[in-house]
Enzyme design. Structure first.
Site, PDB file in Angstrom:
ATOM      1  N   LYS A 191      -3.074  -3.353  -6.482  1.00 17.04           N
ATOM      2  CA  LYS A 191      -2.259  -4.176  -5.590  1.00 17.04           C
ATOM      3  C   LYS A 191      -2.037  -5.560  -6.184  1.00 17.04           C
ATOM      4  CE  LYS A 191      -0.288  -5.800  -1.888  1.00 17.04           C
ATOM      5  NZ  LYS A 191       1.091  -5.436  -1.524  1.00 17.04           N
ATOM      6  N   CYS A 213       2.303 -12.712  -0.729  1.00 20.16           N
ATOM      7  CA  CYS A 213       1.884 -11.780  -1.784  1.00 20.16           C
ATOM      8  C   CYS A 213       2.051 -12.373  -3.176  1.00 20.16           C
ATOM      9  CB  CYS A 213       2.666 -10.472  -1.656  1.00 20.16           C
ATOM     10  SG  CYS A 213       2.310  -9.544  -0.142  1.00 20.16           S
TER      11      CYS A 213
END
Length: 430
Positions: free
Chosen positions: A213, A267
């Site tokens: 991720k 993110c």
């Protein structure tokens, strides 16, 4: 259909709420948990507190049929999905306190056979630390960090990989990594996600899934940094960066991303720091990319200052405040940073326009920034600064801006809408 009956999702934000909706639409009973009472109340009314296409209709449906309800405290369930924020501290260190708070909140409700899945973007090793926390809180149960395949409660990590504006579609269709702390943990977590994911599920370790991720977002950050650095080069050389990128991307093995005022969101602007913090001596490229993107708002402000008339106080309209087009998410937004820097520079009157929010964020409202719709802002302004290329701004004819000074950080009006037909020879660009 999986053999899960009830799922509790901890955190009903930009990922947690759509996850609640998707799970509930697959016939599961879902309890969405959030510490914010207003969020819980809005969900229980069948309403949404975020902008995401089609989410409002789906939430209304699953709440109406009793498949989803909100609560401020966790309740017993067959599976617990943790989707809480993982920000960075002021000194750019990972802050996983919300993850551990969520763990402590669900610990009293765990029973034999339960599954706990962490979805929050996390530093490598966080899932294992969460498991240890749960084991300490519940010594009457066995966990996979010590009991392995004989654990009573299974623990895994499975991050989302979705694009704001397409979350409902991508939650279902994108491939997904599932990393358990034991084989049974992985299998059980994969069973949960198989209830709604049409993409492939890839089983790996929890630590590998955590790094996957982070890697995805660090990769994007570095590539955006290249585009932003190229924009600075083109500015020095008096060339159109959009044309340079457009022509370079006609090479079959080149795919340069688009430059802009910086990088935002929870993110891409944050996750590289999780890797940098873990391996500071081996992340020089990621560190450089972060620095380039973080400094980009300052370069935009310099561009704006360069076109201002020093003999008068001009009005500057800043169009767009979200961190990317067509959403209402202002987290880590470089557009917000540009507006703040302009105010600090005292260069003129500033008007901000953001069609996806009803009011300015407090950090800008407290500065006295004027908030208007885009057309009013354009009409009042001497300088137009496009910071986010929302669909609404695409409807504005560049001809209507010809008497304004224009800083187009997204190339919407100065390239995409202003391009002349290509000159071609034998089907190729001349």
């Amino acid at each position: 259909m999986s053999d899960f009956s009830t799922v509790s999702v901890i955190g009903m934000g930009y990922i947690g709420l759509p996850t609640c909706a998707i799970l509930a639409s697959r016939g599961l009973k879902v309890v969405g948990v959030d510490i914010n009472q207003s969020v819980v109340d809005s969900v229980n009314r069948g309403e949404v507190h975020i902008v995401e296409p089609d989410l409002d209709g789906l939430i209304q449906k699953v709440v109406a049929n009793g498949a989803l309800r909100g609560s401020t405290t966790p309740e017993p369930a067959d599976a617990f999905v943790i989707a809480v924020p993982t920000p960075i501290t002021d000194d750019r260190k990972p802050d996983v306190s919300y993850v551990f708070s969520a763990g402590r909140s669900i610990a009293p409700h765990l029973k034999k056979g339960d599954l706990v899945v962490l979805e929050s973007t996390s530093p490598v090793g966080t899932t294992r630390k969460l498991c240890a926390l749960l084991a300490e809180a519940r010594p009457d149960l066995r966990f996979p960090d010590t009991a392995g395949e004989d654990a009573d409660v299974l623990v895994a990590y499975s991050p989302e990989r979705v694009l704001p504006g397409k979350v409902l579609t991508e939650l279902v269709n994108n491939d997904r990594s599932v990393g358990g702390l034991s084989r049974r943990s992985s299998e059980r977590a994969a069973m949960l996600y198989a209830s709604f994911v049409n993409g492939e599920l890839f089983v790996t370790s929890a630590e590998a899934a955590e790094l996957v991720k982070l890697t995805e977002n660090a990769f994007r950050d570095v590539n955006i940094a290249f585009a932003n650095e190229l924009a600075a080069v083109c500015s020095d050389l008096k060339l159109n960066v959009w044309e340079v990128i457009d022509l370079a991307n006609r090479h079959p093995r080149v795919s340069i991303l688009q430059p802009g005022p910086g990088v935002g969101g929870h993110c891409i602007a944050v996750d590289p720091y999780f890797i940098i913090d873990a391996a500071p001596n081996n992340t020089r490229l990621m560190s450089a990319g972060r620095r380039i993107n973080s400094e980009r708002p300052y370069a935009v402000v310099k561009e704006i200052e360069a076109v201002l008339d020093p003999t008068k106080r001009e009005t500057i309209a800043c169009l767009g405040l979200s961190f990317k087009p067509n959403i209402d998410d202002l987290r880590e937004s470089p557009a917000v940073e540009v507006v703040k820097l302009l105010h600090e520079a005292g260069v003129g009157k500033i008007i901000a326009a953001e069609p996806h929010t009803r009011q300015l964020p407090k950090e800008l409202a407290d500065l006295g920034i004027e908030f208007r719709d885009a057309l009013t802002a354009i009409d009042k302004a001497d300088v137009i600064v496009l910071l986010v290329d929302h669909r609404q701004f695409n409807l504005i004819d560049p001809e209507a801006l010809k008497d304004k000074k224009l800083i187009d950080t997204r190339g919407l009006w100065t390239w995409r809408k202003a391009r002349k037909p290509d000159a071609r020879i034998n089907g190729r660009l001349a």
